[in-house]
Design an enzyme around this catalytic site. Structure first.
Site, PDB file in Angstrom:
ATOM      1  N   ARG A 199      87.384  29.956 -39.005  1.00  0.00           N
ATOM      2  CA  ARG A 199      88.117  29.811 -40.493  1.00  0.00           C
ATOM      3  C   ARG A 199      87.672  30.751 -41.182  1.00  0.00           C
ATOM      4  O   ARG A 199      86.610  31.125 -41.924  1.00  0.00           O
ATOM      5  CB  ARG A 199      87.480  28.493 -41.028  1.00  0.00           C
ATOM      6  CG  ARG A 199      88.292  27.944 -42.257  1.00  0.00           C
ATOM      7  CD  ARG A 199      87.253  26.843 -42.883  1.00  0.00           C
ATOM      8  NE  ARG A 199      86.337  27.406 -43.830  1.00  0.00           N
ATOM      9  CZ  ARG A 199      85.341  26.946 -44.064  1.00  0.00           C
ATOM     10  NH1 ARG A 199      84.856  25.650 -43.323  1.00  0.00           N
ATOM     11  NH2 ARG A 199      84.478  27.298 -44.761  1.00  0.00           N
ATOM     12  N   HIS A 238      87.139  26.208 -47.018  1.00  0.00           N
ATOM     13  CA  HIS A 238      87.714  24.884 -46.266  1.00  0.00           C
ATOM     14  C   HIS A 238      88.939  24.578 -46.736  1.00  0.00           C
ATOM     15  O   HIS A 238      89.898  23.985 -46.251  1.00  0.00           O
ATOM     16  CB  HIS A 238      86.604  23.955 -46.261  1.00  0.00           C
ATOM     17  CG  HIS A 238      87.249  22.530 -45.899  1.00  0.00           C
ATOM     18  ND1 HIS A 238      87.454  21.993 -44.571  1.00  0.00           N
ATOM     19  CD2 HIS A 238      87.272  21.565 -46.702  1.00  0.00           C
ATOM     20  CE1 HIS A 238      87.868  20.854 -44.527  1.00  0.00           C
ATOM     21  NE2 HIS A 238      87.927  20.424 -45.814  1.00  0.00           N
ATOM     22  N   TYR A 289      77.364  29.354 -48.791  1.00  0.00           N
ATOM     23  CA  TYR A 289      76.763  28.959 -47.564  1.00  0.00           C
ATOM     24  C   TYR A 289      76.929  29.772 -46.348  1.00  0.00           C
ATOM     25  O   TYR A 289      76.205  29.439 -45.201  1.00  0.00           O
ATOM     26  CB  TYR A 289      77.036  27.496 -47.058  1.00  0.00           C
ATOM     27  CG  TYR A 289      78.686  27.090 -47.033  1.00  0.00           C
ATOM     28  CD1 TYR A 289      79.225  27.419 -45.812  1.00  0.00           C
ATOM     29  CD2 TYR A 289      79.315  26.699 -48.025  1.00  0.00           C
ATOM     30  CE1 TYR A 289      80.426  27.252 -45.607  1.00  0.00           C
ATOM     31  CE2 TYR A 289      80.765  26.380 -48.042  1.00  0.00           C
ATOM     32  CZ  TYR A 289      81.413  26.477 -46.860  1.00  0.00           C
ATOM     33  OH  TYR A 289      82.625  26.546 -46.540  1.00  0.00           O
TER      34      TYR A 289
END
Length: 349
Positions: free
Chosen positions: A246, A250, A259
């Site tokens: 990815r 998200h 993160y």
């Protein structure tokens, strides 16, 4: 380099170009939609940047009668199977052309004509549904196969295990296609499972597991085609793990820089599935810079025109708020509908 790394009979030139077209469409469309969300023109969007090879490669192996139970990033499957761009955008904008009448979140697509069932934001709930639809098809002696899409995060949910167990026991004609993009929002794959892969999980349920390079559209097409053929011939389900990444957040509600090490992202960008297919097409003399420029220009124009139309349309009529829940509208919804109608009239008056 654009060369095949293993013995493989590639699809026809026409199909290769079609897959490349839709991979580019998904990439350009996602970029535009994220921009619209940042401008406050739509409310939510989940881009598939970096995963287009898995999405389009798997979609290209489906037949028209096959059913799809998607997760967040399979809007490209629906587009590949024929959904007009204006219908796609109308769902995101929730305008008067939205067949859901604004009842679904953006990116929660469904369409009966294209055998595409809406997913829920509750992770993995589509998987038992996919198995149930597949079992029903077998019971009715139909030849269609059902695909249940998921991310690797869905394998931590009970519904994943229920679905695979039922599919294995009852030999349901279903393919589980896992887009392992390494992240379940902010949770990395290594914190999802101690298993060496997602594909290996199928063995516990008597289901073959296939591990494939999710950034290789041809490998995804090949793996999906074999799994669909097996299911269609009554030889049971398959769990496919397409390893991809990815590249973006998200969704538009997420900031991955909080993160994730962006140096890892840079490494995966070099494995871009669109670039890989383009290099292969150029190596085979199927594609060139002139065709690339023409495609990008055409996609830009098509997307701009569709956005302009979708954004200019009004929302669904107020009365549709109370539709599609009951076959016969109960008294309390009739009362609420009448109250809203009175309120709108008094406001306009």
């Amino acid at each position: 380099e654009g060369r095949l790394a293993h013995s493989f009979s590639p699809p026809s030139s026409n199909l290769l170009v079609k897959m490349y077209h839709f991979m580019k469409l998904v990439r350009v469309l996602d970029e535009r939609m994220v921009t619209l969300q940042r401008q406050g023109r739509i409310g939510f969007y989940g881009a598939a940047t970096g995963e287009e090879g898995a999405i389009i490669g798997s979609a290209a192996a489906l037949l028209a009668d096959d059913w799809v139970f998607p997760a967040l990033r399979q809007g490209g499957v629906l587009l590949y199977r024929g959904l007009p761009l204006i219908d796609y955008l109308s769902q995101v904008f929730a305008n008067v052309l939205d067949i859901h009448k604004g009842h679904q979140m953006p990116c929660h697509f469904s369409h009966r004509k294209f055998h595409h069932v809406a997913w829920s934001s509750c992770i993995a709930t589509q998987l038992p549904q996919a198995v149930g639809a597949a079992y029903a098809a077998r019971y009715k002696k139909e030849k269609n196969v059902v695909v249940g899409y998921l991310g690797e995060g869905a394998t931590s949910e009970g519904d994943f295990h229920v679905a695979l167990n039922f599919a294995g026991v009852f030999n349901a004609p279903v393919v589980f296609f896992c887009q392992n993009n390494q992240w379940a929002i902010s949770v990395p794959r290594e914190q999802q499972t101690a298993s060496t892969s997602i594909a290996i999980k199928g063995s516990a349920y008597g289901i073959p597991g296939v591990l494939v390079d999710g950034n290789d559209v041809l490998a995804c097409y090949d793996a999906m085609g074999k799994a669909m053929k097996q299911a269609r011939e009554g030889r049971g389900p398959t769990l496919i793990e397409a390893v991809t990444y990815r590249m973006g957040p998200h969704s538009t509600s997420d900031d991955p820089k909080l993160y994730r090490d962006e140096r890892v992202v840079a490494t995966w960008k070099k494995r871009d599935p669109i670039l890989r297919l383009r290099l292969y097409l150029e190596h085979e003399k199927i594609w060139n810079e002139e065709k690339e420029k023409a495609l990008v220009s055409r996609l830009d124009n098509e997307i701009s025109d569709a956005i302009s139309k979708a954004e200019s349309l009004p929302p669904p009529p107020n009365h549709t708020l109370f539709e599609d829940t009951y076959k016969e509208q109960p008294w309390h919804l009739k009362e609420q509908a009448a109250g809203l109608s009175d309120e709108v009239r008094s406001t306009k008056g």
